[in-house]
Design an enzyme around this catalytic site. Structure first.
Site, PDB file in Angstrom:
ATOM      1  N   THR A 139      27.523  19.627  58.021  1.00  0.00           N
ATOM      2  CA  THR A 139      27.331  18.247  58.454  1.00  0.00           C
ATOM      3  C   THR A 139      27.798  17.247  57.402  1.00  0.00           C
ATOM      4  O   THR A 139      27.532  17.418  56.205  1.00  0.00           O
ATOM      5  CB  THR A 139      25.855  17.991  58.768  1.00  0.00           C
ATOM      6  OG1 THR A 139      25.421  18.928  59.747  1.00  0.00           O
ATOM      7  CG2 THR A 139      25.641  16.582  59.302  1.00  0.00           C
ATOM      8  N   GLU A 252      24.339  30.019  65.426  1.00  0.00           N
ATOM      9  CA  GLU A 252      23.434  28.932  65.046  1.00  0.00           C
ATOM     10  C   GLU A 252      22.800  28.278  66.270  1.00  0.00           C
ATOM     11  O   GLU A 252      21.638  27.867  66.240  1.00  0.00           O
ATOM     12  CB  GLU A 252      24.172  27.879  64.234  1.00  0.00           C
ATOM     13  CG  GLU A 252      23.252  26.779  63.726  1.00  0.00           C
ATOM     14  CD  GLU A 252      23.990  25.637  63.058  1.00  0.00           C
ATOM     15  OE1 GLU A 252      23.351  24.883  62.319  1.00  0.00           O
ATOM     16  OE2 GLU A 252      25.199  25.480  63.292  1.00  0.00           O
TER      17      GLU A 252
END
Length: 404
Positions: A139, A252
């Site tokens: 991120t 994930e």
């Protein structure tokens, strides 16, 4: 998936006995410990060191990744053996995929699928033996869940890549040994065709880790300032990172599944049986029993979704939309359960209780609910993946990637 309860074969029965006796011996000393959750605000060093030691012991036997090939540090066992390890560890409140904080459960399968043979032999054994902690570093401040907007650059310079950029909302309160990092290997290249994955040593010069104390737990910002990384550490090839990311993100985003169930309801029932208002146990209130029933039903659905995805993963038949379906539903249930806890116990639900494992600490459930709507992709990400997999508004259905 076959949900029938069947007796262990003789081989599995012997293995279960071995695992059960091994855990009885190696879980000694944990009686007074309370396990922290993945997104934790607790910082119990004694607990962390116990879990690190336990992971190393499991790794020495190949049990941390039991189905991985022996040559990389696994045990070469079957899904039946894996289920034994998962269920026996679950009796102690521990998940095999998270014995201690590391994202190896995602990184190791990706490297096994996409890494060159030399990379597998160098990178996998320390992970599979529980010797190293790995963070996934995706991120960025400007991108959020849209990781394809990656601006952390990795420019080839001889036998190295030079990395510059920033990542956020990652990690734990202990520093990592390695950073599994999505980078842009061609800043002028088209979207999805300009990415790569670097396995970066955490002690590399130029890396700065800045803690972020958040409501949902301890996370970090990571800054890369002219960090030199051997070109050998690029996994999956230059500008091929999006294909590698598909494997990573499937795991994930719910595709890995799990075996253990959420123990929250059991603690809520115990609380309501013991807590009295005007001399009457809360459990005598029919409206509270209705709330608990709703919790129980939804958590059972979450459990079955998780077990289904676990099965599909390990038989190499990925469920087309199971990951996104499970992840979306699980996160919404957690949010609803936080609200339900406040309806049952009011402000008491906002008081931390360090005498219990964090996953059943009512305050943790309430606090982590909103945050988990964003971690690892937003709800919109789940909806988008689900829509693509079932073919909503599209002439063809997107296939789920096969993971390991």
């Amino acid at each position: 998936m076959d949900f029938n309860v069947q007796a262990d074969t003789q081989e599995i029965s012997v293995f279960r006995k071995e695992v059960r006796e091994w855990l009885q011996e190696n879980m000694r000393g944990a009686e007074g410990l309370r396990w922290s959750a993945t997104w934790s605000t607790r910082e119990n060093e004694e607990e962390y060191q116990f879990r690190r030691k336990l992971a190393r012991k499991l790794g020495e036997k190949g049990w941390l990744f039991p189905m991985f090939p022996v040559e990389y540090g696994g045990a070469g066992l079957t899904i039946d053996h894996q289920l034994v390890l998962e269920t026996e560890l679950d009796h102690y409140g521990i998940n095999l995929a998270a014995v201690f904080y590391t994202l190896a459960r995602i990184v190791a399968p990706v490297i096994l699928k996409w890494g060159a043979e030399e990379q597998k032999r160098e990178f996998l054994p320390p992970m599979l033996r529980g010797e190293v902690s790995v963070w996934q570093v995706l991120t960025e401040p400007q991108g959020g869940s849209d990781i394809a907007t990656c601006r952390t650059k990795a420019i080839r310079n001889g036998d190295h890549y030079v990395v510059n950029g920033q990542k956020i909302m990652v990690g734990y309160h202990h520093p990592p040994d390695f950073l599994w990092t999505l980078v842009c290997t061609d800043p002028s290249g088209p979207r999805h065709e300009n990415l790569g994955w670097l396995y970066i040593p955490g002690n590399s010069a130029g890396i700065t880790i800045q803690p972020m104390s958040l409501m949902m737990g301890i996370k970090n910002s990571v800054f890369f300032d002219n960090v030199r990384v051997p070109a050998f550490n690029l996994v999956g090839g230059e500008n091929n990172g999006w294909r590698v990311a598909n494997t990573h993100l499937e795991l994930e985003h719910g595709g890995e599944g799990r075996v253990g169930a959420d123990p929250l309801v059991e603690r809520v029932v115990e609380y309501c049986q013991q807590m009295r208002v005007a001399g009457t146990p809360l459990m005598e209130d029919t409206s509270i029993r209705d709330i608990i029933a709703d919790m129980l039903i939804e958590l059972h659905v979450v459990h079955h979704f998780a077990r289904r995805n676990f099965w599909h993963r390990y038989v190499r038949e990925p469920h087309p939309y199971g990951g996104a379906q499970f992840r979306y539903y699980q996160r919404m249930v957690r949010l609803r359960n936080g609200e339900r806890l406040q309806r049952i116990m009011g402000y008491d639900a906002l008081v931390p209780d360090l005498t219990v494992n964090e996953v059943v600490d009512f305050e943790y459930v309430v606090r982590s609910g909103p945050g988990m709507l964003h971690g690892g992709g937003t709800l919109d990400t789940d909806r988008l993946v689900f829509a693509r997999r079932v073919g909503l508004g599209r002439p063809t259905k997107e296939k789920a990637p096969t993971t390991i």
